[in-house]
Scaffold this motif. Structure first.
Motif, short mmCIF file in Angstrom:
data_model
loop_
_atom_site.label_atom_id
_atom_site.label_comp_id
_atom_site.label_asym_id
_atom_site.label_seq_id
_atom_site.Cartn_x
_atom_site.Cartn_y
_atom_site.Cartn_z
N ASP A 1 71.83 48.72 34.12
CA ASP A 1 71.05 49.38 34.53
C ASP A 1 71.77 50.80 35.58
N VAL A 2 72.98 50.73 35.53
CA VAL A 2 73.82 51.69 36.15
C VAL A 2 74.80 52.60 35.15
N ALA A 3 75.15 53.57 35.77
CA ALA A 3 76.37 54.37 35.02
C ALA A 3 77.56 53.87 35.13
N VAL A 4 78.48 54.04 34.26
CA VAL A 4 79.81 53.84 34.41
C VAL A 4 80.95 55.18 34.86
N THR A 5 81.92 55.00 35.66
CA THR A 5 82.59 56.42 36.06
C THR A 5 83.44 56.73 34.63
N GLN A 6 83.57 56.18 33.69
CA GLN A 6 83.92 56.70 32.61
C GLN A 6 83.77 55.83 31.26
N TYR A 7 83.58 56.41 30.08
CA TYR A 7 83.22 55.64 28.81
C TYR A 7 84.24 55.64 27.92
N ASP A 8 84.17 54.97 27.11
CA ASP A 8 85.09 54.48 25.96
C ASP A 8 84.64 55.35 24.55
N HIS A 9 85.54 55.61 23.82
CA HIS A 9 85.24 56.15 22.53
C HIS A 9 85.86 55.49 21.21
N PRO A 10 85.39 55.94 20.18
CA PRO A 10 86.07 55.05 18.89
C PRO A 10 87.59 55.46 18.76
N ILE A 11 88.41 54.48 18.35
CA ILE A 11 89.58 54.52 17.86
C ILE A 11 89.75 55.63 16.61
N ASP A 12 91.06 56.16 16.79
CA ASP A 12 91.15 57.59 15.66
C ASP A 12 91.62 56.86 14.39
N TYR A 13 91.67 55.62 14.03
CA TYR A 13 92.16 54.97 12.70
C TYR A 13 91.32 53.72 12.47
N ASN A 14 91.41 53.52 11.32
CA ASN A 14 90.57 51.98 10.47
C ASN A 14 91.75 51.11 10.53
N PRO A 15 91.63 49.97 11.19
CA PRO A 15 92.45 48.96 11.00
C PRO A 15 92.71 48.31 9.36
N CYS A 16 91.60 48.50 8.80
CA CYS A 16 91.30 48.13 7.35
C CYS A 16 92.57 48.97 6.52
N ILE A 17 93.26 47.86 5.66
CA ILE A 17 94.57 48.45 4.91
C ILE A 17 94.06 48.68 3.42
N GLU A 18 92.83 48.31 3.16
CA GLU A 18 92.27 48.57 1.90
C GLU A 18 93.12 47.77 0.76
N CYS A 19 93.32 46.62 1.23
CA CYS A 19 94.12 45.66 0.43
C CYS A 19 93.23 44.96 -0.81
N ASN A 20 91.73 45.03 -0.55
CA ASN A 20 90.88 44.50 -1.51
C ASN A 20 90.86 43.05 -1.81
N LEU A 21 91.45 42.22 -0.78
CA LEU A 21 91.76 40.85 -0.82
C LEU A 21 90.17 40.48 -0.49
N CYS A 22 89.36 40.73 0.27
CA CYS A 22 87.77 40.66 0.79
C CYS A 22 87.00 40.78 -0.69
N VAL A 23 87.34 41.66 -1.63
CA VAL A 23 86.68 42.03 -2.70
C VAL A 23 86.99 40.83 -3.79
N ASN A 24 88.20 40.43 -3.75
CA ASN A 24 88.83 39.66 -4.71
C ASN A 24 88.15 38.16 -4.21
N VAL A 25 87.96 37.96 -2.88
CA VAL A 25 87.65 36.49 -2.68
C VAL A 25 86.03 36.15 -2.61
N CYS A 26 85.22 37.52 -2.41
CA CYS A 26 83.80 37.22 -2.49
C CYS A 26 83.02 36.49 -3.50
N PRO A 27 82.42 35.45 -3.01
CA PRO A 27 81.92 34.53 -4.12
C PRO A 27 80.85 35.40 -4.99
#
Length: 327
Positions: free
Chosen positions: A175-201
């Motif tokens: 319930d308080v404000a903070v003196t500064q706030y963060d913002h999204p990083i400017d790139y995606n760490p995902c390297i689009e290797c598609n290993l997640c696609v390959n292994v998803c059952p």
């Protein structure tokens, strides 16, 4: 007894009131959360544009909220990558407890300063009165992304720029404000290797970027959310143990027992297990892609296990074709 004569009221009226701060220092609050055990933390104002779709639910949970603390804790990567999935489950359960300790520690420190804090569940419990609708208080992933703790990858997990996919995220409302706030990083760490696609059952993750939420939910949460109702129905509609065993194998029944007694288990998490994104993770993949696939991806892909799909959907046909060894 009149109210003003009650001992508690008299003591309160004699006590010098301490005013709570309206704003807290960014670095001070950051150090509080990190010292409590978080591995990284970021702060977002309550009116951040990309989170406006959550503001109604946040205000309902804590009308006084002015700022959002988003924090992450790291998972033990070798444990998540093991083909013995009980190791992955115990890691998730342990980290959830660790995150609860982090938030409780932060709450105590802030409470001593007169700062109000609310901690929405990192996972469960949820408001089951709203089943089968939106039962969760807020969505942690978009908040973590807004707070600069990563970007959502192809597999729909938040990927930290250093820790990669091997994190769990939590949120605190203050319930308080903070003196500064963060913002999204400017790139995606995902390297689009598609290993997640390959292994998803279940085929929930597709190459074109689409994601089938229910295909993931039905399988991964089989022994927890949703699957519990199926289990109950199987019991109630069975007149004998033989009839019940025609619907459920004993290992399935024991999986529900384990989920109820030792903490919820996941039947998957493979997309996280194989993900090589993130500064701390990328080396083992870049230096030896073939070895990475052999040691990390293949054991999970070759597991002989049941895969749960919704009857009549595409998965009912595609799963046996992609994974012939799986029921």
């Amino acid at each position: 007894m009149k109210l003003e004569n009650h001992p508690t009221v008299k003591k309160y009226l004699k006590t010098q009131k301490k005013s709570a701060p309206d704003v807290v220092d960014y670095q001070w609050l950051r150090e509080i959360v990190l010292e409590a055990g978080a591995d990284d933390v970021g702060f977002v104002e309550i009116d951040r544009e990309e989170l406006l779709d959550q503001k109604i639910d946040i205000n309902r949970a804590f009308p006084a909220a002015k700022s959002i603390i988003s924090y992450v804790c790291r998972l033990n990567r070798p444990q998540l990558q093991s083909a013995d999935r009980s190791l992955a489950d115990v890691e998730f359960i342990a980290l959830e407890s660790e995150m609860e300790r982090v938030s409780r520690t932060v709450v105590k420190v802030l409470r001593a300063r007169g700062i109000g804090t609310v901690v929405p569940p990192e996972n469960f419990p949820m408001d089951m009165l709203k089943w089968p609708g939106k039962m969760w208080t807020l969505s942690h992933k978009p908040i973590a992304q807004a707070a600069g703790l990563g970007q959502i990858g192809h597999h729909r997990l938040v990927m930290h720029p250093v820790f990669g996919s091997y994190i769990c995220s939590g949120t605190m409302l203050v319930d308080v404000a903070v003196t500064q706030y963060d913002h999204p990083i400017d790139y995606n760490p995902c390297i689009e290797c598609n290993l997640c696609v390959n292994v998803c059952p279940t085929g929930a993750i597709s190459k074109n970027g689409e994601f089938d939420f229910f295909a993931c939910l039905v399988h991964a949460y089989r022994d927890r959310l949703g699957g519990f109702l199926n289990w109950t129905e199987d019991i109630v509609t069975s007149t004998t143990m033989d009839e019940y065993r025609q619907k459920r194998e004993d290992n399935e029944t024991m999986a529900v027992w384990q989920s109820l007694t030792h903490g919820g288990g996941y039947r998957c998490g493979y997309c996280m297990s194989v993900c090589p994104g993130g500064e701390d993770v990328i080396g083992s993949y870049i230096e030896n892609k073939k070895g990475y696939v052999t040691s990390v991806v293949k054991p999970l892909k070759d597991r002989e296990e049941p895969v749960y799909v919704i009857k009549g959907t595409e998965g009912e046909e595609s799963v046996p074709q992609r994974f012939p060894g799986r029921q």
